[in-house]
Design an enzyme around this catalytic site. Structure first.
Site, short mmCIF file in Angstrom:
data_model
loop_
_atom_site.label_atom_id
_atom_site.label_comp_id
_atom_site.label_asym_id
_atom_site.label_seq_id
_atom_site.Cartn_x
_atom_site.Cartn_y
_atom_site.Cartn_z
N HIS A 108 0.84 -1.21 0.00
CA HIS A 108 0.00 0.00 0.00
C HIS A 108 0.88 1.25 0.00
CE1 HIS A 108 -3.04 -2.62 2.38
NE2 HIS A 108 -3.58 -2.42 1.19
N LYS A 158 -18.30 -6.16 6.68
CA LYS A 158 -17.07 -6.91 6.92
C LYS A 158 -16.65 -6.83 8.39
CE LYS A 158 -14.91 -6.84 2.38
NZ LYS A 158 -13.82 -6.24 1.60
N ARG A 192 -2.26 -5.63 -8.59
CA ARG A 192 -1.29 -6.71 -8.42
C ARG A 192 -1.39 -7.67 -9.60
NH1 ARG A 192 -3.17 -7.26 -2.32
NH2 ARG A 192 -4.98 -6.58 -3.46
N SER A 230 -2.82 -7.74 2.80
CA SER A 230 -3.01 -7.72 4.26
C SER A 230 -3.32 -9.13 4.75
CB SER A 230 -4.15 -6.78 4.62
OG SER A 230 -3.86 -5.47 4.19
#
Ligand code: ADP
Length: 170
Positions: free
Chosen positions: A17, A41, A90, A128
């Site tokens: 990040h 979440k 990514r 993460s």
């Protein structure tokens, strides 16, 4: 003044990040890193904790600030006066989801651009959740997350470990 918003869950912030954030600061006058608060979440860290770790991690970068938002990202970005949303890409797995989000955001606010920066090679496998898995099994996180982040993760994740012999935790 060109302003961009860098959104994410940052649960917690990684060097992946931070690389995107730092590169974004080279393209814009100011970058607002924004934690998306998603009630659906259950994050490992509270919004306040994630914000604290983010703020510590960006302290050395002059034209960045961090905050959080609820609701639609494009509306938040517009309210901040941003002209762009910056995201990291990514592997190909990120692409489909990000493509969908970018098109939906374009539909909602055609004037808002989404800018994608390719992940650096060394961080292209980093997320993460991968770091969380690593910490759960006491793996070395050097070079993946800032030391202060690793310190906060350990007590949170190392407790409640399952029995190393494979049985249930007692
Ligand atoms: P994660 O997928 O790690 O939970 P977030 O939801 O917080 O990350 O992602 C915020 C933004 O940061 C997304 O645009 C995501 O693609 C990007 N990002 C996350 N990890 C990396 C990385 N290692 N390299 C480049 N960009 C990344």
């Amino acid at each position: 003044m060109r302003l961009a918003v860098c959104p994410g869950s940052f649960d917690p912030v990684t060097y992946g990040h931070l690389d995107i954030i730092e590169r974004a600061t080279g393209l814009f006058d100011h970058v607002v890193v924004a934690i998306a608060v998603n009630p659906a979440k259950t994050p490992l860290f509270s919004t306040e904790e994630r914000l604290e770790m983010l703020r510590e991690s960006i302290a050395g970068i002059p034209n960045v600030s961090a905050t959080f938002f609820e609701g639609l990202l494009v509306e938040f970005a517009a309210a901040q006066g941003a002209t762009a949303i910056v995201k990291g890409l990514r592997a190909t797995t990120d692409f489909e989801y990000e493509f969908q989000m970018a098109l939906m955001n374009k539909r909602l606010r055609p004037e808002m651009e989404t800018v994608f920066l390719m992940a650096r090679n060394e961080f292209s496998y980093l997320s993460s959740s991968v770091v969380k898995d690593l910490v759960r099994f006491n793996g070395n996180t050097a070079g993946l997350v800032p030391p202060g982040v690793a310190e906060r993760m350990r007590p949170r994740l190392l407790t409640g470990q399952t029995d190393p012999r494979g049985g249930p935790a007692r």
